[in-house]
Write an enzyme that holds these catalytic residues in place. Sequence first.
Site, PDB file in Angstrom:
ATOM      1  N   GLY A 152      13.452  42.690 -15.050  1.00  0.00           N
ATOM      2  CA  GLY A 152      14.638  43.288 -14.432  1.00  0.00           C
ATOM      3  C   GLY A 152      15.896  43.029 -15.262  1.00  0.00           C
ATOM      4  O   GLY A 152      16.724  43.927 -15.446  1.00  0.00           O
ATOM      5  N   ASP A 153      16.026  41.823 -15.786  1.00  0.00           N
ATOM      6  CA  ASP A 153      17.198  41.477 -16.609  1.00  0.00           C
ATOM      7  C   ASP A 153      17.204  42.334 -17.880  1.00  0.00           C
ATOM      8  O   ASP A 153      18.236  42.845 -18.315  1.00  0.00           O
ATOM      9  CB  ASP A 153      17.166  39.996 -17.028  1.00  0.00           C
ATOM     10  CG  ASP A 153      16.924  39.070 -15.840  1.00  0.00           C
ATOM     11  OD1 ASP A 153      17.278  39.459 -14.715  1.00  0.00           O
ATOM     12  OD2 ASP A 153      16.378  37.977 -16.058  1.00  0.00           O
TER      13      ASP A 153
HETATM   14  N1  LIG Z   1       3.769  45.811 -15.286  1.00  0.00           N
HETATM   15  C1  LIG Z   1       4.732  46.572 -15.836  1.00  0.00           C
HETATM   16  N2  LIG Z   1       4.411  47.599 -16.662  1.00  0.00           N
HETATM   17  C2  LIG Z   1       5.346  48.376 -17.235  1.00  0.00           C
HETATM   18  N3  LIG Z   1       6.674  48.247 -16.990  1.00  0.00           N
HETATM   19  C3  LIG Z   1       7.046  47.235 -16.168  1.00  0.00           C
HETATM   20  C4  LIG Z   1       6.104  46.341 -15.556  1.00  0.00           C
HETATM   21  N4  LIG Z   1       6.787  45.434 -14.790  1.00  0.00           N
HETATM   22  C5  LIG Z   1       8.093  45.769 -14.942  1.00  0.00           C
HETATM   23  N5  LIG Z   1       8.240  46.840 -15.743  1.00  0.00           N
HETATM   24  C6  LIG Z   1       9.487  47.571 -16.065  1.00  0.00           C
HETATM   25  O1  LIG Z   1      10.596  46.718 -15.862  1.00  0.00           O
HETATM   26  C7  LIG Z   1      11.373  47.185 -14.759  1.00  0.00           C
HETATM   27  C8  LIG Z   1      11.908  45.994 -13.988  1.00  0.00           C
HETATM   28  O2  LIG Z   1      10.842  45.239 -13.475  1.00  0.00           O
HETATM   29  P1  LIG Z   1      10.829  44.541 -12.020  1.00  0.00           P
HETATM   30  O3  LIG Z   1      10.915  45.585 -10.970  1.00  0.00           O
HETATM   31  O4  LIG Z   1       9.642  43.659 -12.016  1.00  0.00           O
HETATM   32  O5  LIG Z   1      12.185  43.726 -12.066  1.00  0.00           O
HETATM   33  P2  LIG Z   1      12.617  42.402 -11.261  1.00  0.00           P
HETATM   34  O6  LIG Z   1      11.736  42.238 -10.065  1.00  0.00           O
HETATM   35  O7  LIG Z   1      14.076  42.494 -11.053  1.00  0.00           O
HETATM   36  O8  LIG Z   1      12.320  41.291 -12.345  1.00  0.00           O
HETATM   37  P3  LIG Z   1      13.102  39.907 -12.667  1.00  0.00           P
HETATM   38  O9  LIG Z   1      13.985  39.609 -11.493  1.00  0.00           O
HETATM   39  O10 LIG Z   1      12.012  38.916 -12.922  1.00  0.00           O
HETATM   40  O11 LIG Z   1      13.882  40.149 -13.917  1.00  0.00           O
HETATM   41  C9  LIG Z   1      10.457  48.108 -13.955  1.00  0.00           C
HETATM   42  O12 LIG Z   1      11.191  49.095 -13.248  1.00  0.00           O
HETATM   43  C10 LIG Z   1       9.608  48.718 -15.063  1.00  0.00           C
HETATM   44  O13 LIG Z   1      10.276  49.819 -15.655  1.00  0.00           O
HETATM   45 MG   LIG Z   2      15.418  40.939 -10.563  1.00  0.00          MG
END
Ligand SMILES: Nc1ncnc2c1ncn2[C@@H]1O[C@H](COP(=O)(O)OP(=O)(O)OP(=O)(O)O)[C@@H](O)[C@H]1O
Ligand SMILES: [Mg+2]
Length: 311
Positions: free
Chosen positions: A250-251
């Site tokens: 996400g970051d």
């Molecule tokens: N397994 C995956 N395969 C491909 N792209 C991914 C995957 N996981 C995450 N991403 C990409 O990264 C983006 C952000 O991931 P995610 O939704 O897990 O963020 P988050 O939960 O805010 O993560 P964090 O808080 O750990 O930084 C997703 O929208 C996607 O585009």
């Molecule tokens: Mg996040």
Amino acid sequence: MIYTVTLSPTLDYVVSVDHFQTGAINRTQSEDVFPGGKGVNVSLVLNDLGYLTTAMGFIAGFTGAEIKRLLRVGGVEGNFIQVERGMSRINMKIRSDAETAINGQGPEITQEDIGTLFSRLRFLIDGDTIVLAGHIPPSLPSDMYEQILEFLKGRRLRVIVDAEKELLTGTLKYHPWLIKPNADELGDIFGVRIHSREEAVPYAAKLQNMGARNVLVSLGGDGAVLLTEQGEIFSSDALKGKVVNTVGAGDSMIAGFLAGYLDSDGDYEMAFKEGLCAGAAKAFNLTMTTKKEICYLMRTTSFDIQRKQKD
Ligand SMILES: Nc1ncnc2c1ncn2[C@@H]1O[C@H](COP(=O)(O)OP(=O)(O)OP(=O)(O)O)[C@@H](O)[C@H]1O
Ligand SMILES: [Mg+2]
């Protein structure tokens, strides 16, 4: 200038252990130390993508000094406030059959330290970007982000907030340029569970009605959906690849989104694409996201982005 605020940055101590056991002496197979915290991660990725940032927040002790040093090695200039008591957190991650994490507490931040932060925020000017990301440490007021935005009110800043629950919703009256809840965080705000990008849209729209200009909802391996201030909705699956470690995706996505927006002079579709690539580049790598990987994904991906107008 782009400023990131990480109120309690960390030293991430990542070790791998064969068959980790509690109550026994375990020996590591590998060990690495990285600077961490959400704003710090955004700074490191932006730096690699060619955007200078200033990382702000509170640090203390020898761990604080090491965070600052490692960031400098990564090309990121820190403007941290050195606090007197305690030490910056060490977050320990043990990779084994299962993953175990032990997260530290962080230093004690006083009212005077908060005052110093505000005195440094005075230097932000119209056109700057500020990223407020992550939890608030226990020694700080829980409406810290609101206080920061109240203080900066009246300046034309591009504000990005990545936070949970009231910490996020409390900032919406200041009309942040971008917020990026993941599906769980979006669901938690409204007391629902969100299973798909379609289900996320009406709740993302509510956050826009509450004041957010652009809402990017990330759904991990299920991709992301973006509601723009121009009334458009962009939706996409995640990129395909070998997933290694999604922590910090996400970051990374936030950094990619901002870089894509700035590179294209304000094209939200380009921002969305680079956000997807930067998120995936993190997911496909054990440690850091690199410009090389993001550029490779930008060049080789045939995007399938659904685009429509908000009703
Ligand atoms: N397994 C995956 N395969 C491909 N792209 C991914 C995957 N996981 C995450 N991403 C990409 O990264 C983006 C952000 O991931 P995610 O939704 O897990 O963020 P988050 O939960 O805010 O993560 P964090 O808080 O750990 O930084 C997703 O929208 C996607 O585009
Ligand atoms: Mg996040």
